[in-house]
Design a protein around this motif. Structure first.
Motif, PDB file in Angstrom:
ATOM      1  N   ALA A   1       0.785  -1.224  -0.104  1.00 37.28           N
ATOM      2  CA  ALA A   1       0.017  -0.005  -0.112  1.00 37.28           C
ATOM      3  C   ALA A   1       0.955   1.131   0.110  1.00 37.28           C
ATOM      4  CB  ALA A   1      -0.945   0.017   1.173  1.00 37.28           C
ATOM      5  N   ASP A   2       2.047   0.991   0.276  1.00 37.09           N
ATOM      6  CA  ASP A   2       3.036   2.252   0.316  1.00 37.09           C
ATOM      7  C   ASP A   2       3.725   2.356  -0.880  1.00 37.09           C
ATOM      8  OD1 ASP A   2       4.843   4.051   0.802  1.00 37.09           O
ATOM      9  OD2 ASP A   2       5.720   2.993   2.898  1.00 37.09           O
ATOM     10  N   ILE A   3       3.602   3.304  -1.659  1.00 34.46           N
ATOM     11  CA  ILE A   3       4.251   3.633  -3.309  1.00 34.46           C
ATOM     12  C   ILE A   3       5.546   3.676  -3.209  1.00 34.46           C
ATOM     13  CG2 ILE A   3       3.745   5.850  -3.389  1.00 34.46           C
ATOM     14  CD1 ILE A   3       3.414   3.218  -6.025  1.00 34.46           C
ATOM     15  N   THR A   4       6.117   4.230  -2.036  1.00 34.34           N
ATOM     16  CA  THR A   4       7.489   4.484  -1.947  1.00 34.34           C
ATOM     17  C   THR A   4       8.217   2.824  -1.729  1.00 34.34           C
ATOM     18  OG1 THR A   4       7.293   6.664  -0.590  1.00 34.34           O
ATOM     19  CG2 THR A   4       9.495   5.432  -0.408  1.00 34.34           C
ATOM     20  N   GLN A   5       7.572   1.931  -0.803  1.00 33.75           N
ATOM     21  CA  GLN A   5       7.843   0.637  -0.775  1.00 33.75           C
ATOM     22  C   GLN A   5       7.817  -0.005  -2.340  1.00 33.75           C
ATOM     23  OE1 GLN A   5       8.137  -1.343   2.855  1.00 33.75           O
ATOM     24  NE2 GLN A   5       7.079   0.243   3.958  1.00 33.75           N
ATOM     25  N   VAL A   6       6.834   0.085  -2.903  1.00 31.88           N
ATOM     26  CA  VAL A   6       6.716  -0.580  -4.037  1.00 31.88           C
ATOM     27  C   VAL A   6       7.759   0.021  -5.204  1.00 31.88           C
ATOM     28  CG1 VAL A   6       5.252  -0.538  -6.135  1.00 31.88           C
ATOM     29  CG2 VAL A   6       4.164  -0.703  -3.734  1.00 31.88           C
ATOM     30  N   ASN A   7       7.937   1.034  -5.287  1.00 33.15           N
ATOM     31  CA  ASN A   7       9.156   1.493  -6.093  1.00 33.15           C
ATOM     32  C   ASN A   7      10.651   0.951  -5.606  1.00 33.15           C
ATOM     33  OD1 ASN A   7       7.417   2.942  -7.997  1.00 33.15           O
ATOM     34  ND2 ASN A   7       7.525   4.775  -6.478  1.00 33.15           N
ATOM     35  N   ALA A   8      10.797   1.044  -4.547  1.00 33.20           N
ATOM     36  CA  ALA A   8      12.011   0.413  -3.801  1.00 33.20           C
ATOM     37  C   ALA A   8      12.226  -1.062  -4.166  1.00 33.20           C
ATOM     38  CB  ALA A   8      11.987   0.639  -2.261  1.00 33.20           C
ATOM     39  N   TYR A   9      11.049  -1.712  -3.902  1.00 28.80           N
ATOM     40  CA  TYR A   9      11.130  -3.225  -4.223  1.00 28.80           C
ATOM     41  C   TYR A   9      11.395  -3.465  -5.989  1.00 28.80           C
ATOM     42  CZ  TYR A   9       9.015  -7.845  -5.414  1.00 28.80           C
ATOM     43  OH  TYR A   9       8.965  -9.130  -5.780  1.00 28.80           O
ATOM     44  N   LEU A  10      10.864  -2.539  -6.687  1.00 30.55           N
ATOM     45  CA  LEU A  10      11.175  -2.672  -8.320  1.00 30.55           C
ATOM     46  C   LEU A  10      12.442  -2.369  -8.595  1.00 30.55           C
ATOM     47  CD1 LEU A  10       7.605  -1.219  -9.518  1.00 30.55           C
ATOM     48  CD2 LEU A  10       8.389  -3.331  -9.782  1.00 30.55           C
ATOM     49  N   GLU A  11      13.075  -1.517  -7.685  1.00 31.83           N
ATOM     50  CA  GLU A  11      14.275  -0.973  -8.195  1.00 31.83           C
ATOM     51  C   GLU A  11      15.538  -1.768  -7.709  1.00 31.83           C
ATOM     52  OE1 GLU A  11      14.539   3.014  -6.532  1.00 31.83           O
ATOM     53  OE2 GLU A  11      13.243   3.907  -8.032  1.00 31.83           O
ATOM     54  N   LYS A  12      14.906  -2.864  -6.705  1.00 30.28           N
ATOM     55  CA  LYS A  12      15.902  -3.918  -6.176  1.00 30.28           C
ATOM     56  C   LYS A  12      16.384  -4.650  -7.377  1.00 30.28           C
ATOM     57  CE  LYS A  12      14.975  -3.680  -1.159  1.00 30.28           C
ATOM     58  NZ  LYS A  12      14.293  -4.354  -0.291  1.00 30.28           N
TER      59      LYS A  12
END
Length: 347
Positions: A217-228
């Motif tokens: 639900a946290d878009i910051t963590q979503v983007n961080a996951y994708l960038e990993k």
């Protein structure tokens, strides 16, 4: 214009076409999401969907759609080594195992000693079916472009020049050199096993921990996951870093260069050519009059779509099944088996 060639159930016409190109040409394959179906749903219009969200200014929606796409593949990856008979994942693994084994045998039995005993598989898939399948076929030498030289470092660095290596074995008495068949694996859009490390890419097959509902639900963590992940995501915003852009263009240059060699053949399976970069590169590469593109169309409807994409190219053949039938991975393997020496019945 591309020719549409209908092939009958006995595959005889297709086998003759394949044999002429494979025995005398530099052998390349281009595989898309259709190759990993039904374990993983085909990509479809995923890039268009995400691009539409970005054009509309909905970056959050685009990231969430990317997350769904990556998570779907990652879930399958987690089951790839434990799937049992009857599971679609197991069936896809078996298809890839047989495919690699057949290519290895084709290269080993090649009559033309002037050609390298080497084939290259280009794929836009993130999944690790090919890597897993190769681990189950010990005879196959799969070169994925990572340097696994002895080192104290646990990280294997991406080294594209490895794709130009050829492997030889010498006899113990007379010193005769025999080239060992090698299959290059070039993942044009990255892989679930790729990670960033400083200014390079490393091989790391360990799964990245999945997000829970709160993190999702946290878009910051979503983007961080994708960038990993080191993935060329299917959208206008393909590149997040300079290193990603450099690696991507290195991979595309390998694809383009493979078609520049004399008598190069590219066999496309499960690939729609919806990716404009790869479509454009393929069209340009076909300016080489000795190159040939052979597209296996899943059904008759898809054949005319392929033909429309290559209206100016005469060195393109679209193999289409008879009405009411399909060309799936099993049939591709049957076609390849049928050209092996001593295999008149295709088995």
């Amino acid at each position: 214009m591309a020719d549409i060639i209908e092939i009958a159930a006995d595959n005889e016409k297709a086998s003759k076409i394949f044999e002429s190109y494979i025995q005398s040409g530099n052998l390349n394959f281009l595989m898309g999401s259709g190759a990993s179906f039904p374990a993983i749903a085909t990509a479809g219009n995923i890039e268009t969907e995400i691009d539409d969200l970005l054009v509309a200014g909905d970056e959050t929606g685009a990231s969430r759609r990317c997350l769904e796409f990556v998570e779907q593949i990652d879930t399958v990856h987690g089951q790839i080594s434990t799937a049992t008979a009857g599971d679609p994942i197991h069936g896809v693994v078996e298809n890839y195992k047989l495919f690699l084994s057949i290519i290895d045998r084709i290269l080993f039995t090649r009559k033309n000693i002037l050609l390298p005993r080497q084939a290259t598989v280009f794929t836009t898939n993130y999944d690790m079916f090919l890597e897993h399948a190769s681990s189950l076929v010990p005879a196959v030498v799969l070169n994925d472009g990572f340097d696994r030289s002895s080192s104290l470092s646990p990280e294997f660095m991406f080294t594209p020049e490895r794709f130009f290596d050829r492997t030889y074995r010498s006899g113990p008495i007379y010193g005769h050199q025999i080239e060992i068949p090698t299959i290059n694996l070039v993942k044009l859009h990255g892989s679930l096993s790729w990670r960033r490390s400083k200014d390079s890419v490393v091989f790391d097959p360990a799964a990245i921990p999945k997000l829970n509902d709160e993190q999702r639900a946290d878009i910051t963590q979503v983007n961080a996951y994708l960038e990993k992940h080191f993935l060329i995501l299917p959208n206008l915003r393909k590149f997040h870093t300079t290193i990603m852009e450099r690696v991507y263009y290195d991979l595309l240059r390998l694809f383009s260069k493979a078609m520049d060699y004399e008598n190069s053949v590219l066999i496309a399976f499960g690939f729609s050519f919806a990716d404009e970069h790869i479509l454009d590169l393929t069209r340009r590469a076909l300016r080489n009059p000795t190159s040939q593109l052979v597209i296996l169309s899943y059904d008759t409807a898809s054949a005319t779509t392929y033909q429309a994409k290559f209206t100016k190219q005469r060195n393109v053949a679209v193999l289409a099944p008879a009405a009411g039938t399909t060309i799936d991975f099993k049939r591709l393997n049957d076609l390849l088996v049928s050209i092996l020496p001593g295999q008149p019945d295709g088995h």
